[in-house]
Design a protein around this motif. Structure first.
Motif, PDB file in Angstrom:
ATOM      1  N   GLY A   1       0.781  -1.226   0.000  1.00 55.59           N
ATOM      2  CA  GLY A   1       0.000   0.000   0.000  1.00 55.59           C
ATOM      3  C   GLY A   1       0.807   1.268   0.000  1.00 55.59           C
ATOM      4  N   ALA A   2       2.114   1.178  -0.202  1.00 51.71           N
ATOM      5  CA  ALA A   2       2.960   2.377  -0.212  1.00 51.71           C
ATOM      6  C   ALA A   2       2.890   3.051  -1.583  1.00 51.71           C
ATOM      7  N   PRO A   3       2.584   4.345  -1.646  1.00 52.07           N
ATOM      8  CA  PRO A   3       2.444   5.061  -2.923  1.00 52.07           C
ATOM      9  C   PRO A   3       3.805   5.494  -3.479  1.00 52.07           C
ATOM     10  N   ILE A   4       4.573   4.539  -3.953  1.00 52.43           N
ATOM     11  CA  ILE A   4       5.961   4.790  -4.376  1.00 52.43           C
ATOM     12  C   ILE A   4       6.034   5.900  -5.425  1.00 52.43           C
ATOM     13  N   GLU A   5       5.158   5.853  -6.409  1.00 48.84           N
ATOM     14  CA  GLU A   5       5.247   6.821  -7.505  1.00 48.84           C
ATOM     15  C   GLU A   5       4.948   8.243  -7.036  1.00 48.84           C
ATOM     16  N   LEU A   6       3.989   8.411  -6.132  1.00 52.40           N
ATOM     17  CA  LEU A   6       3.718   9.745  -5.599  1.00 52.40           C
ATOM     18  C   LEU A   6       4.906  10.272  -4.804  1.00 52.40           C
ATOM     19  N   ILE A   7       5.521   9.394  -4.012  1.00 55.39           N
ATOM     20  CA  ILE A   7       6.695   9.812  -3.234  1.00 55.39           C
ATOM     21  C   ILE A   7       7.823  10.232  -4.161  1.00 55.39           C
ATOM     22  N   HIS A   8       8.076   9.453  -5.184  1.00 56.68           N
ATOM     23  CA  HIS A   8       9.157   9.777  -6.119  1.00 56.68           C
ATOM     24  C   HIS A   8       8.853  11.069  -6.888  1.00 56.68           C
ATOM     25  N   ALA A   9       7.586  11.308  -7.206  1.00 60.00           N
ATOM     26  CA  ALA A   9       7.222  12.563  -7.866  1.00 60.00           C
ATOM     27  C   ALA A   9       7.500  13.755  -6.959  1.00 60.00           C
ATOM     28  N   LEU A  10       7.300  13.569  -5.662  1.00 54.73           N
ATOM     29  CA  LEU A  10       7.583  14.637  -4.705  1.00 54.73           C
ATOM     30  C   LEU A  10       9.083  14.907  -4.635  1.00 54.73           C
ATOM     31  N   ILE A  11       9.883  13.841  -4.705  1.00 56.28           N
ATOM     32  CA  ILE A  11      11.340  14.007  -4.743  1.00 56.28           C
ATOM     33  C   ILE A  11      11.756  14.743  -6.013  1.00 56.28           C
ATOM     34  N   ASP A  12      11.157  14.391  -7.141  1.00 51.97           N
ATOM     35  CA  ASP A  12      11.466  15.069  -8.403  1.00 51.97           C
ATOM     36  C   ASP A  12      11.189  16.572  -8.296  1.00 51.97           C
ATOM     37  N   ARG A  13      10.084  16.929  -7.658  1.00 52.90           N
ATOM     38  CA  ARG A  13       9.738  18.340  -7.506  1.00 52.90           C
ATOM     39  C   ARG A  13      10.768  19.059  -6.647  1.00 52.90           C
ATOM     40  N   TYR A  14      11.201  18.392  -5.583  1.00 51.56           N
ATOM     41  CA  TYR A  14      12.216  18.990  -4.710  1.00 51.56           C
ATOM     42  C   TYR A  14      13.535  19.201  -5.460  1.00 51.56           C
ATOM     43  N   ARG A  15      13.918  18.235  -6.260  1.00 52.48           N
ATOM     44  CA  ARG A  15      15.174  18.344  -7.011  1.00 52.48           C
ATOM     45  C   ARG A  15      15.111  19.466  -8.043  1.00 52.48           C
ATOM     46  N   ALA A  16      13.918  19.739  -8.547  1.00 51.02           N
ATOM     47  CA  ALA A  16      13.767  20.774  -9.559  1.00 51.02           C
ATOM     48  C   ALA A  16      13.618  22.169  -8.966  1.00 51.02           C
TER      49      ALA A  16
ATOM     50  N   LEU B   1      12.876   9.707   0.211  1.00 52.39           N
ATOM     51  CA  LEU B   1      12.383  11.025   0.617  1.00 52.39           C
ATOM     52  C   LEU B   1      13.205  11.555   1.788  1.00 52.39           C
ATOM     53  N   ILE B   2      13.485  10.676   2.741  1.00 55.28           N
ATOM     54  CA  ILE B   2      14.310  11.055   3.892  1.00 55.28           C
ATOM     55  C   ILE B   2      15.737  11.356   3.445  1.00 55.28           C
ATOM     56  N   GLU B   3      16.268  10.500   2.583  1.00 52.18           N
ATOM     57  CA  GLU B   3      17.649  10.664   2.118  1.00 52.18           C
ATOM     58  C   GLU B   3      17.838  11.972   1.358  1.00 52.18           C
ATOM     59  N   ALA B   4      16.786  12.443   0.696  1.00 51.65           N
ATOM     60  CA  ALA B   4      16.865  13.707  -0.042  1.00 51.65           C
ATOM     61  C   ALA B   4      16.933  14.918   0.887  1.00 51.65           C
ATOM     62  N   GLY B   5      16.712  14.700   2.189  1.00 51.99           N
ATOM     63  CA  GLY B   5      16.780  15.796   3.147  1.00 51.99           C
ATOM     64  C   GLY B   5      15.497  16.597   3.248  1.00 51.99           C
TER      65      GLY B   5
ATOM     66  N   ASP C   1      15.367  -2.671   6.424  1.00 52.78           N
ATOM     67  CA  ASP C   1      16.631  -2.060   6.018  1.00 52.78           C
ATOM     68  C   ASP C   1      16.532  -0.536   6.165  1.00 52.78           C
ATOM     69  N   PRO C   2      16.497  -0.052   7.409  1.00 48.27           N
ATOM     70  CA  PRO C   2      16.263   1.376   7.643  1.00 48.27           C
ATOM     71  C   PRO C   2      17.544   2.192   7.697  1.00 48.27           C
ATOM     72  N   VAL C   3      18.540   1.835   6.882  1.00 49.56           N
ATOM     73  CA  VAL C   3      19.864   2.426   7.002  1.00 49.56           C
ATOM     74  C   VAL C   3      19.832   3.945   6.841  1.00 49.56           C
ATOM     75  N   VAL C   4      19.024   4.449   5.925  1.00 48.83           N
ATOM     76  CA  VAL C   4      18.986   5.896   5.675  1.00 48.83           C
ATOM     77  C   VAL C   4      18.497   6.640   6.916  1.00 48.83           C
ATOM     78  N   PHE C   5      17.347   6.216   7.439  1.00 48.78           N
ATOM     79  CA  PHE C   5      16.824   6.885   8.624  1.00 48.78           C
ATOM     80  C   PHE C   5      17.791   6.765   9.789  1.00 48.78           C
ATOM     81  N   THR C   6      18.320   5.564  10.015  1.00 52.63           N
ATOM     82  CA  THR C   6      19.201   5.332  11.161  1.00 52.63           C
ATOM     83  C   THR C   6      20.399   6.270  11.134  1.00 52.63           C
ATOM     84  N   GLU C   7      21.046   6.371   9.981  1.00 52.25           N
ATOM     85  CA  GLU C   7      22.229   7.222   9.874  1.00 52.25           C
ATOM     86  C   GLU C   7      21.884   8.692  10.097  1.00 52.25           C
ATOM     87  N   MET C   8      20.761   9.144   9.535  1.00 53.26           N
ATOM     88  CA  MET C   8      20.399  10.547   9.684  1.00 53.26           C
ATOM     89  C   MET C   8      19.945  10.858  11.109  1.00 53.26           C
TER      90      MET C   8
END
Length: 243
Positions: free
Chosen positions: A30-45, A69-73, A87-94
């Motif tokens: 049930g995770a909306p992967i494509e919506l999350i990635h679209a949000l990352i794309d907007r942030y990068r732009a 999304l977390i890794e993008a800051g 595998d929560p490596v990104v969250f754990t490190e941040m």
């Protein structure tokens, strides 16, 4: 009444800096992967949105979806039940570096806080967390000889949700366990943005099968072949691809 939008970028265009965003899913289900990635794309732009508070069951896995999304800051605070998932490596490190804040909430309490937000109930009492650090600073009452902790509702500016079938009015069904937090989040957000595998005309869903009524949905975009978090992680995928 037609709530469909042209593309993913349009669907997430209204999310602004500092907003609280609920993201559906139980692990990858049930995770909306494509919506999350679209949000990352907007942030990068554009550099926006940032400083988000995200409500999710866990802290993301690998380097896709919520983890990306977390890794993008983009996330200042995470409200979740399971920050240590597969595998929560990104969250754990941040988190250890002090770059993200965590509010830990027992899973049943998280679901009920979201449900309360959608139902207009400002607070409720639960025995869960009594006597632990999670109850520090929260009011406690005794009912029938047992201590209960007062918990506040959770509401959001936006919910990002994955559905199986939708009609153009926003009525939704979900596939099996992908239902999880999604219906509750639809009710608790001021705006619900949905990606659906199929979009049909009004009347194309049996009314008895509707889980989320269209009144709780504001934007709807079709993603005919949604990606699955676990499949992406087995392939060691990252998002963005060049990351």
């Amino acid at each position: 009444m037609d709530k469909t939008v042209a593309d993913l970028a349009t669907a997430v265009a209204g999310i602004a800096d500092g907003m609280t965003v609920m993201i559906g899913g139980f692990g990858g289900a049930g995770a909306p992967i494509e919506l999350i990635h679209a949000l990352i794309d907007r942030y990068r732009a554009t550099g926006h949105p940032k400083g988000l508070t995200v409500v999710n069951n866990n802290a993301g896995n690998g380097h896709v979806g919520l983890a990306a999304l977390i890794e993008a800051g983009m996330v200042a605070k995470l409200i979740c039940s399971f920050p240590r998932s597969a595998d929560p490596v990104v969250f754990t490190e941040m988190y250890l570096a002090g770059q993200i804040e965590l509010e830990l909430v027992p899973q049943g309490t998280l679901a009920e806080r979201i449900r309360a937000g959608g139902a207009g109930i400002p607070a409720f009492y639960t025995p869960t967390s009594f006597g632990t650090d999670l109850a520090n600073g929260k009011p406690v009452e005794v009912f029938e000889g047992r201590s209960y902790v007062r918990e506040r509702w959770l509401k959001a500016d936006v919910a990002l949700v994955k559905a199986e079938t939708a009609d153009t009015h926003g009525n939704l069904t979900y596939r099996a366990a992908a239902r999880n937090f999604n219906p509750l989040m639809c009710m608790a957000a001021a705006e619900t943005v949905v990606q659906a595998t199929r979009i049909v005309a009004p009347g194309g869903i049996d009314p008895e099968a509707v889980i989320t009524p269209g009144i709780f949905v504001q934007k709807l975009v079709q993603v005919a072949l949604p990606q699955q978090e676990e499949v992406l992680n087995r392939a060691h995928s990252t998002y963005p691809l060049e990351a």
